[in-house]
Motif scaffolding. Sequence first.
Motif, PDB file in Angstrom:
ATOM      1  N   VAL A 105     -49.935  -6.270  -5.052  1.00  0.00           N
ATOM      2  CA  VAL A 105     -50.521  -5.723  -6.279  1.00  0.00           C
ATOM      3  C   VAL A 105     -51.389  -6.755  -6.961  1.00  0.00           C
ATOM      4  O   VAL A 105     -51.057  -7.942  -6.986  1.00  0.00           O
ATOM      5  CB  VAL A 105     -49.397  -5.280  -7.267  1.00  0.00           C
ATOM      6  N   ARG A 106     -52.502  -6.316  -7.528  1.00  0.00           N
ATOM      7  CA  ARG A 106     -53.369  -7.179  -8.325  1.00  0.00           C
ATOM      8  C   ARG A 106     -53.315  -6.718  -9.775  1.00  0.00           C
ATOM      9  O   ARG A 106     -53.450  -5.532 -10.075  1.00  0.00           O
ATOM     10  CB  ARG A 106     -54.809  -7.119  -7.830  1.00  0.00           C
ATOM     11  N   PHE A 107     -53.096  -7.689 -10.673  1.00  0.00           N
ATOM     12  CA  PHE A 107     -53.090  -7.447 -12.108  1.00  0.00           C
ATOM     13  C   PHE A 107     -54.272  -8.161 -12.743  1.00  0.00           C
ATOM     14  O   PHE A 107     -54.615  -9.273 -12.343  1.00  0.00           O
ATOM     15  CB  PHE A 107     -51.797  -7.994 -12.749  1.00  0.00           C
ATOM     16  N   SER A 108     -54.861  -7.539 -13.740  1.00  0.00           N
ATOM     17  CA  SER A 108     -55.801  -8.233 -14.627  1.00  0.00           C
ATOM     18  C   SER A 108     -54.934  -8.992 -15.612  1.00  0.00           C
ATOM     19  O   SER A 108     -54.010  -8.411 -16.184  1.00  0.00           O
ATOM     20  CB  SER A 108     -56.689  -7.248 -15.376  1.00  0.00           C
ATOM     21  N   VAL A 109     -55.209 -10.290 -15.787  1.00  0.00           N
ATOM     22  CA  VAL A 109     -54.346 -11.085 -16.656  1.00  0.00           C
ATOM     23  C   VAL A 109     -55.142 -11.892 -17.671  1.00  0.00           C
ATOM     24  O   VAL A 109     -56.275 -12.279 -17.435  1.00  0.00           O
ATOM     25  CB  VAL A 109     -53.445 -12.061 -15.852  1.00  0.00           C
ATOM     26  N   GLU A 110     -54.483 -12.100 -18.790  1.00  0.00           N
ATOM     27  CA  GLU A 110     -54.918 -13.087 -19.766  1.00  0.00           C
ATOM     28  C   GLU A 110     -54.038 -14.299 -19.518  1.00  0.00           C
ATOM     29  O   GLU A 110     -52.828 -14.150 -19.362  1.00  0.00           O
ATOM     30  CB  GLU A 110     -54.698 -12.582 -21.189  1.00  0.00           C
ATOM     31  N   VAL A 111     -54.632 -15.481 -19.465  1.00  0.00           N
ATOM     32  CA  VAL A 111     -53.876 -16.698 -19.212  1.00  0.00           C
ATOM     33  C   VAL A 111     -53.611 -17.410 -20.532  1.00  0.00           C
ATOM     34  O   VAL A 111     -54.506 -17.561 -21.358  1.00  0.00           O
ATOM     35  CB  VAL A 111     -54.644 -17.630 -18.247  1.00  0.00           C
ATOM     36  N   ARG A 112     -52.359 -17.832 -20.696  1.00  0.00           N
ATOM     37  CA  ARG A 112     -51.960 -18.614 -21.870  1.00  0.00           C
ATOM     38  C   ARG A 112     -51.419 -19.936 -21.356  1.00  0.00           C
ATOM     39  O   ARG A 112     -50.343 -19.991 -20.763  1.00  0.00           O
ATOM     40  CB  ARG A 112     -50.897 -17.887 -22.697  1.00  0.00           C
ATOM     41  N   ASP A 113     -52.190 -21.014 -21.544  1.00  0.00           N
ATOM     42  CA  ASP A 113     -51.804 -22.317 -21.014  1.00  0.00           C
ATOM     43  C   ASP A 113     -51.760 -23.415 -22.071  1.00  0.00           C
ATOM     44  O   ASP A 113     -51.753 -24.592 -21.747  1.00  0.00           O
ATOM     45  CB  ASP A 113     -52.718 -22.719 -19.860  1.00  0.00           C
ATOM     46  N   THR A 114     -51.726 -23.014 -23.339  1.00  0.00           N
ATOM     47  CA  THR A 114     -51.559 -23.971 -24.427  1.00  0.00           C
ATOM     48  C   THR A 114     -50.308 -23.586 -25.213  1.00  0.00           C
ATOM     49  O   THR A 114     -49.898 -22.416 -25.190  1.00  0.00           O
ATOM     50  CB  THR A 114     -52.762 -23.956 -25.393  1.00  0.00           C
ATOM     51  N   PRO A 115     -49.693 -24.543 -25.915  1.00  0.00           N
ATOM     52  CA  PRO A 115     -48.508 -24.178 -26.720  1.00  0.00           C
ATOM     53  C   PRO A 115     -48.801 -23.060 -27.719  1.00  0.00           C
ATOM     54  O   PRO A 115     -47.980 -22.151 -27.892  1.00  0.00           O
ATOM     55  CB  PRO A 115     -48.153 -25.488 -27.430  1.00  0.00           C
ATOM     56  N   GLN A 116     -49.959 -23.083 -28.356  1.00  0.00           N
ATOM     57  CA  GLN A 116     -50.309 -22.046 -29.335  1.00  0.00           C
ATOM     58  C   GLN A 116     -50.469 -20.682 -28.655  1.00  0.00           C
ATOM     59  O   GLN A 116     -49.995 -19.668 -29.162  1.00  0.00           O
ATOM     60  CB  GLN A 116     -51.601 -22.414 -30.077  1.00  0.00           C
ATOM     61  N   GLY A 117     -51.148 -20.652 -27.529  1.00  0.00           N
ATOM     62  CA  GLY A 117     -51.341 -19.394 -26.801  1.00  0.00           C
ATOM     63  C   GLY A 117     -50.039 -18.826 -26.296  1.00  0.00           C
ATOM     64  O   GLY A 117     -49.791 -17.622 -26.376  1.00  0.00           O
ATOM     65  N   ARG A 118     -49.180 -19.699 -25.758  1.00  0.00           N
ATOM     66  CA  ARG A 118     -47.882 -19.231 -25.266  1.00  0.00           C
ATOM     67  C   ARG A 118     -47.014 -18.721 -26.410  1.00  0.00           C
ATOM     68  O   ARG A 118     -46.267 -17.752 -26.252  1.00  0.00           O
ATOM     69  CB  ARG A 118     -47.181 -20.352 -24.496  1.00  0.00           C
ATOM     70  N   ALA A 119     -47.105 -19.348 -27.570  1.00  0.00           N
ATOM     71  CA  ALA A 119     -46.305 -18.908 -28.727  1.00  0.00           C
ATOM     72  C   ALA A 119     -46.737 -17.516 -29.198  1.00  0.00           C
ATOM     73  O   ALA A 119     -45.908 -16.703 -29.597  1.00  0.00           O
ATOM     74  CB  ALA A 119     -46.431 -19.910 -29.873  1.00  0.00           C
ATOM     75  N   GLN A 120     -48.015 -17.205 -29.133  1.00  0.00           N
ATOM     76  CA  GLN A 120     -48.532 -15.909 -29.570  1.00  0.00           C
ATOM     77  C   GLN A 120     -48.198 -14.812 -28.563  1.00  0.00           C
ATOM     78  O   GLN A 120     -47.762 -13.730 -28.926  1.00  0.00           O
ATOM     79  CB  GLN A 120     -50.048 -15.979 -29.788  1.00  0.00           C
ATOM     80  N   GLY A 121     -48.430 -15.101 -27.290  1.00  0.00           N
ATOM     81  CA  GLY A 121     -48.122 -14.138 -26.232  1.00  0.00           C
ATOM     82  C   GLY A 121     -48.670 -12.746 -26.503  1.00  0.00           C
ATOM     83  O   GLY A 121     -49.805 -12.587 -26.936  1.00  0.00           O
ATOM     84  N   LEU A 122     -47.855 -11.748 -26.283  1.00  0.00           N
ATOM     85  CA  LEU A 122     -48.267 -10.350 -26.466  1.00  0.00           C
ATOM     86  C   LEU A 122     -47.778  -9.762 -27.797  1.00  0.00           C
ATOM     87  O   LEU A 122     -47.698  -8.550 -27.951  1.00  0.00           O
ATOM     88  CB  LEU A 122     -47.737  -9.500 -25.301  1.00  0.00           C
ATOM     89  N   MET A 123     -47.498 -10.637 -28.752  1.00  0.00           N
ATOM     90  CA  MET A 123     -47.033 -10.147 -30.050  1.00  0.00           C
ATOM     91  C   MET A 123     -48.082  -9.252 -30.710  1.00  0.00           C
ATOM     92  O   MET A 123     -49.280  -9.468 -30.554  1.00  0.00           O
ATOM     93  CB  MET A 123     -46.696 -11.317 -30.975  1.00  0.00           C
ATOM     94  N   HIS A 124     -47.595  -8.253 -31.430  1.00  0.00           N
ATOM     95  CA  HIS A 124     -48.385  -7.341 -32.261  1.00  0.00           C
ATOM     96  C   HIS A 124     -49.272  -6.376 -31.467  1.00  0.00           C
ATOM     97  O   HIS A 124     -50.084  -5.676 -32.067  1.00  0.00           O
ATOM     98  CB  HIS A 124     -49.235  -8.112 -33.282  1.00  0.00           C
ATOM     99  N   ARG A 125     -49.132  -6.320 -30.163  1.00  0.00           N
ATOM    100  CA  ARG A 125     -49.924  -5.381 -29.359  1.00  0.00           C
ATOM    101  C   ARG A 125     -49.171  -4.074 -29.235  1.00  0.00           C
ATOM    102  O   ARG A 125     -47.970  -4.053 -29.010  1.00  0.00           O
ATOM    103  CB  ARG A 125     -50.204  -5.950 -27.980  1.00  0.00           C
ATOM    104  N   GLU A 126     -49.905  -2.979 -29.372  1.00  0.00           N
ATOM    105  CA  GLU A 126     -49.284  -1.656 -29.328  1.00  0.00           C
ATOM    106  C   GLU A 126     -49.285  -1.040 -27.942  1.00  0.00           C
ATOM    107  O   GLU A 126     -48.626  -0.038 -27.704  1.00  0.00           O
ATOM    108  CB  GLU A 126     -49.976  -0.733 -30.329  1.00  0.00           C
TER     109      GLU A 126
END
Length: 165
Positions: A46-67
């Motif tokens: 399977v292939r997924f389209s992904v957003e990469v989070r490779d900083t502490p700030q990006g990892r902390a935010q993650g997928l929060m607040h997405r509906e």
Amino acid sequence: MRCSTKPLRVGALAPFTLAASLLVAGWAWAECAPGHADIKSSGALVRFSVEVRDTPQGRAQGLMHRESLPTFSGMLFVYERPQTVSFWMRNTLIPLDMLFMDRTGTITRIAANTVPLDETPVPGGTDIQYVLEIGGGLAQALGIEEGASLRHPAIAPEHAAWPCS
């Protein structure tokens, strides 16, 4: 096509599974790209389209607040080195499957259907370097299991179980 914000039932994904298998067959030799993550297991490719989070700030935010999260999309968390990781669902509005991987990109644990807004820690284990979050129930529906391999340019080729080529 837009994804429903309602949790998907496994049986409802059967047409997607076949379509994904047919589509991915052409992608099996496609080049790796930062915006895509491929997963190969005994029951899935399977292939997924992904957003990469490779900083502490990006990892902390993650997928929060997405509906919502489109069916074949996800977020790939990349750590500088293998470590013990634990996630939670604070401010995360949708159920997720969390695929925890070691430095080779091999899935060592799957936390399925994590509960939205739950602050209970979801342990990934030790020696985790990558985590892929996808829609809740999708790993089972697509046949993704522990031992499967992730292919992505963030994984060092000399360590990768399934290197980019």
